[in-house]
Design a protein around this motif. Structure first.
Motif, PDB file in Angstrom:
ATOM      1  N   TYR A 756     -37.185  47.043  26.292  1.00  0.00           N
ATOM      2  CA  TYR A 756     -36.864  47.373  24.906  1.00  0.00           C
ATOM      3  C   TYR A 756     -38.131  47.797  24.161  1.00  0.00           C
ATOM      4  CZ  TYR A 756     -32.692  44.690  26.054  1.00  0.00           C
ATOM      5  OH  TYR A 756     -31.545  44.224  26.660  1.00  0.00           O
ATOM      6  N   ASP A 758     -39.201  47.731  20.327  1.00  0.00           N
ATOM      7  CA  ASP A 758     -38.682  47.096  19.116  1.00  0.00           C
ATOM      8  C   ASP A 758     -39.740  47.039  18.023  1.00  0.00           C
ATOM      9  OD1 ASP A 758     -40.383  45.104  20.026  1.00  0.00           O
ATOM     10  OD2 ASP A 758     -38.766  43.967  20.978  1.00  0.00           O
ATOM     11  N   ASP A 759     -39.509  46.127  17.062  1.00  0.00           N
ATOM     12  CA  ASP A 759     -40.371  46.039  15.885  1.00  0.00           C
ATOM     13  C   ASP A 759     -41.832  45.769  16.226  1.00  0.00           C
ATOM     14  OD1 ASP A 759     -38.129  46.426  14.440  1.00  0.00           O
ATOM     15  OD2 ASP A 759     -37.845  44.339  13.848  1.00  0.00           O
ATOM     16  N   TYR A 762     -43.954  48.833  16.266  1.00  0.00           N
ATOM     17  CA  TYR A 762     -44.220  49.463  14.973  1.00  0.00           C
ATOM     18  C   TYR A 762     -45.190  48.667  14.119  1.00  0.00           C
ATOM     19  CZ  TYR A 762     -40.457  52.776  15.836  1.00  0.00           C
ATOM     20  OH  TYR A 762     -39.688  53.780  16.351  1.00  0.00           O
ATOM     21  N   ARG A 788     -34.941  50.121  19.627  1.00  0.00           N
ATOM     22  CA  ARG A 788     -34.244  49.474  18.527  1.00  0.00           C
ATOM     23  C   ARG A 788     -35.045  49.510  17.221  1.00  0.00           C
ATOM     24  NH1 ARG A 788     -32.595  44.045  21.920  1.00  0.00           N
ATOM     25  NH2 ARG A 788     -34.833  43.708  21.696  1.00  0.00           N
ATOM     26  N   ASN A 789     -34.286  49.473  16.108  1.00  0.00           N
ATOM     27  CA  ASN A 789     -34.837  49.237  14.763  1.00  0.00           C
ATOM     28  C   ASN A 789     -35.881  50.269  14.342  1.00  0.00           C
ATOM     29  OD1 ASN A 789     -33.269  46.891  14.746  1.00  0.00           O
ATOM     30  ND2 ASN A 789     -34.950  45.649  15.585  1.00  0.00           N
ATOM     31  N   SER A 791     -37.049  53.473  12.053  1.00  0.00           N
ATOM     32  CA  SER A 791     -36.737  54.068  10.756  1.00  0.00           C
ATOM     33  C   SER A 791     -36.986  55.564  10.796  1.00  0.00           C
ATOM     34  CB  SER A 791     -37.600  53.428   9.663  1.00  0.00           C
ATOM     35  OG  SER A 791     -37.502  54.144   8.460  1.00  0.00           O
TER      36      SER A 791
END
Length: 819
Positions: A756, A758-759, A762, A788-789, A791
């Motif tokens: 994955y 993911d955050d 970022y 995922r997640n 923006s």
């Protein structure tokens, strides 16, 4: 005189070499003894090593110099008597410029004329006047174009006064100001001091919208321009000054605006210029055979109207095929004196200071159309002793300034760039000029003609051109040559089976530069140690497994190039003795097993493309600790052999302030390997302690066998512009990189545990993530399932997204889908 200069240079090299050897021997002793002995080293050198030869040699050189001076004085007296007898004086004016140009005879400059007319009739953004520099190499027609625009009706109606002044190489503010006044008043000016002249010019220009052309401007002194232009401020708004010059440096002095750079003509335009001046007979003009030859002659012009005009004049009243073919076969420098273009070209060379004249002439060793790499050329100049030291400044930086000055003088032209370098070339005519001015010092020979040059002529610098057709090369000399300083082999293609005769090095013991790259050499004769003055050695793209141990006696060596020597497995054991080595280029993908013992003593190294960590003491990564001069790119291989985090910290990568690219490589260890199990637990701390300096822009981490990323990788103040993570088989997540402000390129490949994104990737905070990222690449993520997640506001600059071999990926951000 040149031979005497080379003899003096050789003597200084001998002194320097013996001093270096002496210091190297003393460094083997303890520091105190070395310091005490060093006080008397020069005295010891003169009395023992040279056995009283040094004073005798200096005395002989001084005597020879005095003889040459007496001879030169005698020649000067004779020449002066000739001039006096003829009632002549030597003119200081280099050349005259056109007083009127018939626009019907100007070819290929319609667009250029329109652009300049537009610039001249436009408004000034600031001040009362603006300066338009017209820049280009000699022979492009700058003066002709300026005159064409100067006489244009639209331009003439836009100005109250027009003045044209030829400057030339001898800048004289009094003469120039007086000439401008005489152009305004159309009468002689009897004033002689600068203050009175400038006061008069200021009164004449007050409130007047004027156009001034300063043709053939050479001075690169800011003060000269500041003094000359002080009265121009009193003119009316939108006044214009056109400055024609060969120098981009002049352009930057006289104007903050971008210069108008004149381009070369097409071959068809050159043919039109030739036709205007060539045969007058109707039969000649109608001859298709002559036209075919004429178009071939036009290609010799290389886009320069000056050459086209000269060749056209030479063809005038020649109407036979034989006569035109003779012109086609004539070298440009062999044209009759009244049609020769080289006097005009030669001004560019004569206006250079002596150190730049040497550097320019040296470039004749390379073939036409050669792509010059500035860094490489500077290393050659440095080895030849052309670069004059200034305080503590790096010779390499001074050499780069030398090249910039030559480029500014339009002697080199930028013709493109690659990912890591800018490519420059010499215009063919400039290259021809370099050959003319260097013919007594430089010799360039094709390999097929080598048998006619068994002694390399009388040249001091020699290059051998190979076209790659010959399957092998055997290089040898037949007689000792004490003048030869340079031996370059320039090959278009890599050959096989090259052989160097052992006698070659015995006969050419005064070499400073030796390039034997791309010859397919399997070994290097151990007689290479006889080249004790050698400063530059290029053995790139050869097939050697080892280098002779005798090479370690070359203590004067500054540059050693071993790029793409893929079979090289070890360096000589005593490489540490090469105390003056500044640049060592190795094959980053080669088979080199480790660095030799005590490699860390080479603290003068500035370029070290690859460092291979060894297992034994004295071969480890800590040898890098005192190499704080390293710059550019560094690849550290075999990091799995770093035994502990302390050793990694001792490498002091954070002190290497001039590195801009760092590549950290582990080798792939098989699953279940005892070494792997042992190393995995400590590699995270090893990587943490390999923290680079903040100036590093490009980072590559390959086959890292730890599981945790270091904190320094995610620090927001870092200047990383490119990060590539490859083969991180034991990491199941990505590092936090979203807060890196300068990151433009990010690539990850071969991470089988990553499932994955993911955050964590970022990072935290409300700011835009990856604000500068332009390129994102994913390769070989066999277990990656979901992104995922993300923006849509993140990655605002992204314009390229590549996914390959990610078979299980079921979703990714919409921003990628819109690219």
């Amino acid at each position: 005189m040149r031979k005497l200069a080379y003899d003096a240079d050789a003597l200084l090299d001998r002194v320097s070499l013996h001093l270096s050897n002496y210091c190297a021997e003393q460094s083997e002793n303890n520091a105190a003894a070395a310091a005490a002995a060093r006080q008397n080293q020069v005295f010891s050198m003169v009395l023992s090593s040279f056995k009283f030869d040094l004073p005798r040699e200096i005395s002989a050189m001084q005597k020879k110099l005095e003889e040459l001076l007496r001879e030169m004085e005698s020649l000067n007296v004779i020449e002066k008597a000739k001039f006096d007898a003829a009632g002549k004086t030597v003119s200081t004016t280099s050349r005259s410029t056109a007083s009127f140009v018939d626009d019907r005879n100007v070819v290929g400059r319609v667009r250029d004329k329109a652009c300049l007319v537009h610039l001249l009739t436009g408004e000034c953004d600031v001040d009362n006047f603006s300066v338009i520099p017209l820049v280009g190499m000699c022979g492009l027609g700058k003066t002709t174009l300026a005159r064409l625009v100067f006489d244009d009706d639209t331009v003439s109606s836009s100005f109250g006064k027009k003045m044209w002044v030829s400057i030339s190489t001898n800048f004289d503010a009094v003469r120039i100001t007086k000439s401008i006044i005489e152009c305004v008043t159309l009468s002689p000016c009897n004033l002689s001091d600068l203050y009175s002249l400038q006061k008069e010019l200021r009164n004449l220009l007050r409130g007047v919208k004027f156009l001034l052309v300063l043709d053939d401007y050479w001075s690169e002194k800011h003060d000269d321009w500041d003094i000359l232009c002080s009265p121009f401020r009193f003119g009316s708004k939108d006044s214009k000054i056109v400055v024609t010059t060969r120098s981009a440096k002049v352009s930057s002095i006289v104007s903050f605006s971008e210069a108008y750079r004149l381009k070369i003509l097409s071959d068809d335009d050159c043919w039109e210029v030739i036709k205007q001046r060539a045969a007058t007979g109707a039969e000649a003009r109608a001859s298709t055979v002559l036209e075919s030859i004429g178009k071939q002659i036009a290609t010799k012009c290389k886009g320069l109207p000056l050459v086209a005009t000269a060749l056209g004049n030479m063809l005038r009243r020649k109407c036979t095929e034989q006569e035109w073919s003779s012109v086609l076969e004539t070298e440009l420098w062999d044209l009759p004196h009244d049609k020769n273009v080289f006097p005009a070209l030669l001004l560019s060379y004569l206006n250079l200071p002596p150190h730049l004249q040497k550097c320019f002439a040296y470039c004749s060793l390379f073939p036409k159309d050669h792509e010059f790499d500035v860094d490489e050329l500077v290393l050659l100049w440095m080895a030849e002793g052309f670069i004059q030291p200034i305080g503590a400044r790096r010779l390499e930086d001074l050499g780069s300034e030398y090249f910039n000055d030559l480029h500014s003088a339009s002697l080199f032209e930028r013709c493109g760039s690659t990912s890591n370098r800018i490519i420059y070339k010499m215009h063919d005519l400039i290259h021809d000029m370099a050959r003319v001015v260097s013919r007594d010092a430089c010799c360039r020979v094709k390999y097929s003609m080598l048998k006619h040059y068994p002694l390399f002529g009388n040249a001091c610098h020699f290059s051998l051109l190979r076209d790659g057709i010959q399957p092998s090369a055997r290089l040898q000399a037949y007689q000792k040559n004490e003048r030869l300083r340079t031996f370059l082999v320039i090959s278009n293609n890599i050959t096989t089976g090259g052989v160097i005769d052992r006698q070659l090095f015995l006969y050419l013991q005064c070499l400073r530069v030796l390039d034997l790259s791309r010859l397919g050499l399997n070994d290097l004769p151990d007689s290479v140690d006889r080249l004790e003055y050698l400063r530059y050695l290029n053995l790139s793209e050869n097939r050697m497994f080892r280098l002779p141990e005798s090479m370690c006696k070359l203590v004067a060596l500054q540059t050693l190039k071993l790029k793409n020597c893929s079979q090289l497995i070890e360096l000589p054991q005593n490489t540490r003795n090469l105390s003056n080595l500044r640049h060592l280029e190795l094959d980053t993908k080669g088979q080199l097993q480790c660095m030799p013992l005590g490699f860390g003593r080479l603290t003068s190294l500035q370029t070290l493309s690859t460092y291979v960590v060894g297992r034994k003491k004295g071969h480890g990564i800590e040898e890098l600790k005192d190499m704080d001069c390293l710059r550019g790119s560094l690849c550290i291989k075999n990091i799995q052999y770093v035994s502990n985090a302390t050793s990694a910290e001792e490498a002091k990568l954070g002190m290497k302030t001039c590195l801009n690219k760092l590549e950290l490589q582990w080798i792939k260890l098989p699953a279940g390997s005892p070494l792997l199990n042992q190393r995995m637990s400590e590699q995270a701390q090893v990587l943490a302690n390999l923290q680079p300096h903040g100036n590093v822009r490009d980072l590559v981490i390959q086959n890292y066998c730890g599981v945790i990323y270091p904190n320094w990788l995610s620090e927001s103040w870092r200047k990383f512009t490119s990060i590539h993570l490859q083969g991180l088989k034991y990491c199941d997540s990505l590092p936090s990189l979203g807060q890196l402000p300068s990151l433009k390129s990010f690539a990850i490949s071969d991470m089988p545990l990553l499932q994955y994104v993911d955050d964590r990737f970022y990072g935290t905070g409300n700011h835009v993530k990856f604000p500068s990222l332009e390129s994102f690449q994913l390769h070989g993520m066999s277990m990656l399932i979901q992104w995922r997640n993300a923006s849509n506001a993140d990655m605002p600059c992204l314009n390229s997204f590549t996914i390959e071999d990610c078979p299980n990926l079921i979703s990714c951000p919409t921003i990628f889908q819109t690219l």
